[in-house]
Design an enzyme around this catalytic site. Structure first.
Site, mmCIF file in Angstrom:
data_model
loop_
_atom_site.group_PDB
_atom_site.id
_atom_site.type_symbol
_atom_site.label_atom_id
_atom_site.label_comp_id
_atom_site.label_asym_id
_atom_site.label_seq_id
_atom_site.Cartn_x
_atom_site.Cartn_y
_atom_site.Cartn_z
ATOM 1 N N ARG A 44 14.023 -9.858 44.676
ATOM 2 C CA ARG A 44 14.510 -10.714 43.660
ATOM 3 C C ARG A 44 13.373 -12.202 43.667
ATOM 4 O O ARG A 44 12.547 -12.488 45.048
ATOM 5 C CB ARG A 44 15.148 -11.444 44.771
ATOM 6 C CG ARG A 44 16.670 -10.455 44.832
ATOM 7 C CD ARG A 44 17.718 -10.999 46.012
ATOM 8 N NE ARG A 44 18.987 -10.313 45.306
ATOM 9 C CZ ARG A 44 19.797 -10.288 46.139
ATOM 10 N NH1 ARG A 44 19.942 -10.500 47.313
ATOM 11 N NH2 ARG A 44 20.929 -9.394 46.742
ATOM 12 N N GLN A 63 17.087 -29.290 57.473
ATOM 13 C CA GLN A 63 16.549 -29.928 58.194
ATOM 14 C C GLN A 63 16.300 -31.292 59.664
ATOM 15 O O GLN A 63 15.020 -30.784 60.005
ATOM 16 C CB GLN A 63 15.424 -29.917 56.958
ATOM 17 C CG GLN A 63 15.253 -28.551 55.910
ATOM 18 C CD GLN A 63 15.095 -29.239 54.587
ATOM 19 O OE1 GLN A 63 13.941 -29.653 54.123
ATOM 20 N NE2 GLN A 63 16.563 -29.457 53.876
ATOM 21 N N ARG A 64 17.216 -31.757 59.325
ATOM 22 C CA ARG A 64 17.212 -33.105 60.385
ATOM 23 C C ARG A 64 17.821 -32.618 61.598
ATOM 24 O O ARG A 64 17.940 -33.655 62.523
ATOM 25 C CB ARG A 64 17.923 -34.177 59.789
ATOM 26 C CG ARG A 64 16.538 -35.079 58.852
ATOM 27 C CD ARG A 64 17.933 -36.166 57.781
ATOM 28 N NE ARG A 64 19.095 -36.335 58.415
ATOM 29 C CZ ARG A 64 19.382 -37.629 57.568
ATOM 30 N NH1 ARG A 64 19.208 -37.272 56.080
ATOM 31 N NH2 ARG A 64 20.821 -37.443 57.643
ATOM 32 N N MET A 74 14.520 -30.725 51.539
ATOM 33 C CA MET A 74 14.549 -32.336 51.262
ATOM 34 C C MET A 74 13.395 -32.791 51.227
ATOM 35 O O MET A 74 11.987 -32.387 51.070
ATOM 36 C CB MET A 74 14.804 -32.525 52.965
ATOM 37 C CG MET A 74 16.109 -33.062 52.685
ATOM 38 S SD MET A 74 16.710 -33.782 54.357
ATOM 39 C CE MET A 74 18.714 -34.315 53.350
ATOM 40 N N GLY A 75 13.088 -34.383 50.832
ATOM 41 C CA GLY A 75 12.084 -34.453 50.275
ATOM 42 C C GLY A 75 12.354 -35.074 48.806
ATOM 43 O O GLY A 75 11.881 -34.994 47.544
ATOM 44 N N GLU A 99 10.817 -46.378 56.348
ATOM 45 C CA GLU A 99 11.061 -47.570 55.104
ATOM 46 C C GLU A 99 12.369 -48.312 55.358
ATOM 47 O O GLU A 99 11.449 -49.575 55.301
ATOM 48 C CB GLU A 99 11.193 -46.924 53.893
ATOM 49 C CG GLU A 99 9.346 -46.247 53.608
ATOM 50 C CD GLU A 99 9.889 -46.025 51.986
ATOM 51 O OE1 GLU A 99 10.538 -44.877 51.539
ATOM 52 O OE2 GLU A 99 9.558 -46.892 51.255
ATOM 53 N N ASP A 107 10.325 -36.644 56.072
ATOM 54 C CA ASP A 107 9.887 -37.127 55.006
ATOM 55 C C ASP A 107 8.136 -37.431 54.974
ATOM 56 O O ASP A 107 7.558 -37.099 54.165
ATOM 57 C CB ASP A 107 10.231 -37.704 53.798
ATOM 58 C CG ASP A 107 11.529 -37.591 53.874
ATOM 59 O OD1 ASP A 107 12.014 -36.462 53.805
ATOM 60 O OD2 ASP A 107 12.274 -38.845 53.385
ATOM 61 N N ARG A 128 17.897 -16.428 42.846
ATOM 62 C CA ARG A 128 19.233 -16.756 43.984
ATOM 63 C C ARG A 128 18.492 -18.110 44.344
ATOM 64 O O ARG A 128 17.173 -18.724 44.603
ATOM 65 C CB ARG A 128 19.307 -15.892 45.179
ATOM 66 C CG ARG A 128 19.581 -14.355 44.968
ATOM 67 C CD ARG A 128 21.224 -14.153 44.393
ATOM 68 N NE ARG A 128 21.679 -13.217 44.315
ATOM 69 C CZ ARG A 128 22.487 -12.783 44.789
ATOM 70 N NH1 ARG A 128 22.890 -13.357 46.143
ATOM 71 N NH2 ARG A 128 22.827 -11.844 44.505
ATOM 72 N N HIS A 135 21.279 -30.612 55.766
ATOM 73 C CA HIS A 135 20.732 -31.244 56.332
ATOM 74 C C HIS A 135 20.009 -30.126 57.648
ATOM 75 O O HIS A 135 20.051 -31.180 58.955
ATOM 76 C CB HIS A 135 21.525 -31.871 56.927
ATOM 77 C CG HIS A 135 21.870 -33.161 55.622
ATOM 78 N ND1 HIS A 135 22.548 -33.152 54.549
ATOM 79 C CD2 HIS A 135 21.777 -34.386 55.852
ATOM 80 C CE1 HIS A 135 22.809 -34.405 54.227
ATOM 81 N NE2 HIS A 135 22.557 -34.731 54.624
HETATM 82 O O1 F6P Z 1 14.784 -40.028 54.478
HETATM 83 C C1 F6P Z 1 14.853 -38.602 54.626
HETATM 84 C C2 F6P Z 1 16.187 -38.168 54.457
HETATM 85 O O2 F6P Z 1 16.206 -37.194 54.618
HETATM 86 C C3 F6P Z 1 16.215 -37.245 52.926
HETATM 87 O O3 F6P Z 1 14.785 -36.374 52.554
HETATM 88 C C4 F6P Z 1 17.353 -36.970 52.209
HETATM 89 O O4 F6P Z 1 17.225 -36.406 50.709
HETATM 90 C C5 F6P Z 1 18.052 -38.134 52.847
HETATM 91 O O5 F6P Z 1 17.258 -38.853 53.166
HETATM 92 C C6 F6P Z 1 19.609 -37.473 51.903
HETATM 93 O O6 F6P Z 1 19.778 -38.244 53.773
HETATM 94 P P1 F6P Z 1 21.639 -38.353 53.435
HETATM 95 O O7 F6P Z 1 21.817 -37.080 52.629
HETATM 96 O O8 F6P Z 1 21.874 -38.411 55.192
HETATM 97 O O9 F6P Z 1 21.935 -39.712 53.033
#
Ligand code: F6P
Length: 354
Positions: free
Chosen positions: A173, A286-287, A180-181, A113, A138, A278, A284
């Site tokens: 448990r 996930q990225r 993330m999101g 965006e 996301d 827990r 990160h």
């Molecule tokens: O916009 C993607 C995203 O990965 C989010 O889901 C996440 O929380 C955010 O960016 C955080 O990014 P950073 O920690 O690199 O600032």
């Protein structure tokens, strides 16, 4: 016969930059753009670190050699940043000067965006000719069914949920998995469905911890001694979000670090139900790393399409995917509002929340 103009004498130049959060598949797009552009007679300039590279005049030529072997590599060989040049008119001036000096005829901006909002504004001001490519783990960009990076994030989160499942079951448990999101719950919803989550918490639907605890207790009554809860980092629980949003705000005024909601969820469940609970915050992870095959293919298709759109002068547009067909939409359309989760899919997921 009229004399050839300078731009006809020299090969046309395409620039490419990657902005915003890094994401699996960025390098696949870069590779595809370079391959297709070179075959079509362009030269390619890579702009370093998102919009910062145009401010700092930090660019380099990209060719087959420098983009070889990167299809499956995570991150971005160009670097990235969350720079908003519209915060400072001096930055916009620098972009204008450096873009002109670079001889770039058209710029491919790969981002989410915020990156695409900057692209749109620079295009509207007549500073750059731009084509957008949608990137978002996301999956929050409108105007396209899909942004690359999302599939990889969902697959990583699903694998983690699977792994946590075995411990949850063996130790009886409650496992809370925070994914993330910040503003949309796509990763939580899809990974939650794929991983067999018993409760999925998403930013689109504020919840009360009492309801969460009650449904865990009723699962126990039915003999289910473990539960998996997948929570988006941006979910509003007991109204507890507004204060978190102020934690860290980026160049665009967007709250980025809300702090971990998973801890709150886990602590409240343990106190209320007495069941050992827990939390795992995937963050990160996930990225990072290699894109899935699906993301590599989509990113490659997006890159090739973006070059075709340069040739067709489709500036101010973003590559998009509808019903698995490549199309394009106005960037304006894509950045107007975030794409929130499909409520039909969420309703379907609720079948399994018992
Ligand atoms: O916009 C993607 C995203 O990965 C989010 O889901 C996440 O929380 C955010 O960016 C955080 O990014 P950073 O920690 O690199 O600032």
């Amino acid at each position: 016969m009229p004399l050839a103009s300078w731009s006809e004498i020299f090969m046309k130049k395409i620039g490419i930059l990657t902005g915003g959060a890094d994401c699996p598949g960025l390098n696949s797009v870069i590779r595809a753009v370079v391959r297709k552009a070179m075959q079509d007679g362009y030269v390619v300039t890579g702009v370093k670190n998102g919009w910062m590279g145009l401010i700092d005049n930090d660019m380099r030529v990209l060719d087959l050699r420098s983009t070889s072997g990167i299809l499956d590599r995570g991150g971005t060989i160009l670097g990235t940043s969350r720079t908003n040049p519209f915060k400072d008119p001096e930055m916009v001036k620098k972009i204008k000067e450096n873009y002109k000096r670079s001889g770039i005829d058209a710029l491919i901006a790969v981002g989410g965006e915020e990156t695409l909002k900057v692209a749109l504004n620079l295009f509207k001001e007549g500073i750059i000719k731009v084509i957008g490519v949608p990137k978002s783990i996301d999956n929050a960009l409108s105007g396209t069914d899909y942004a690359f990076g999302f599939d990889t994030a969902v697959n990583i989160a699903t694998e983690c949920i699977d792994r946590l499942h075995t411990t949850a079951e063996s130790h009886h448990r409650i496992m809370v998995v925070e994914v993330m999101g910040l503003y949309t719950g796509w990763i939580a919803l899809e990974a939650g469905i794929a991983g067999g989550a018993d409760i999925i918490l998403i930013p689109e639907i504020p919840v009360k911890m009492k309801d969460v605890c009650d449904s865990i207790k009723s699962r126990h009554k039915r003999g289910k001694t473990f539960s998996i809860i997948v929570a988006s980092e941006g979910v509003t629980i007991d109204g507890y979000l507004e204060s978190r949003k102020k934690g860290y705000v980026d160049d665009f005024g967007v709250g980025r670090r809300f702090g971990t909601i998973g801890e709150y969820v886990a602590k409240t469940i343990e106190e209320d139900t007495g069941y050992e609970t827990r939390v795992s915050v995937l963050g990160h992870i996930q990225r990072g790393g290699s894109p899935t095959a699906y993301d590599r293919i989509i990113a490659t298709r997006f890159g090739v399409k973006a070059v075709e759109m340069v040739t067709e002068n489709k500036f101010g547009k973003m590559v998009s995917l509808h019903d698995n067909k490549l199309q394009y939409v106005d960037i304006e359309e894509a950045v107007k509002k975030r794409k929130t989760v499909d409520m039909e899919l969420y309703e379907m997921a609720k079948v399994f929340f018992v």
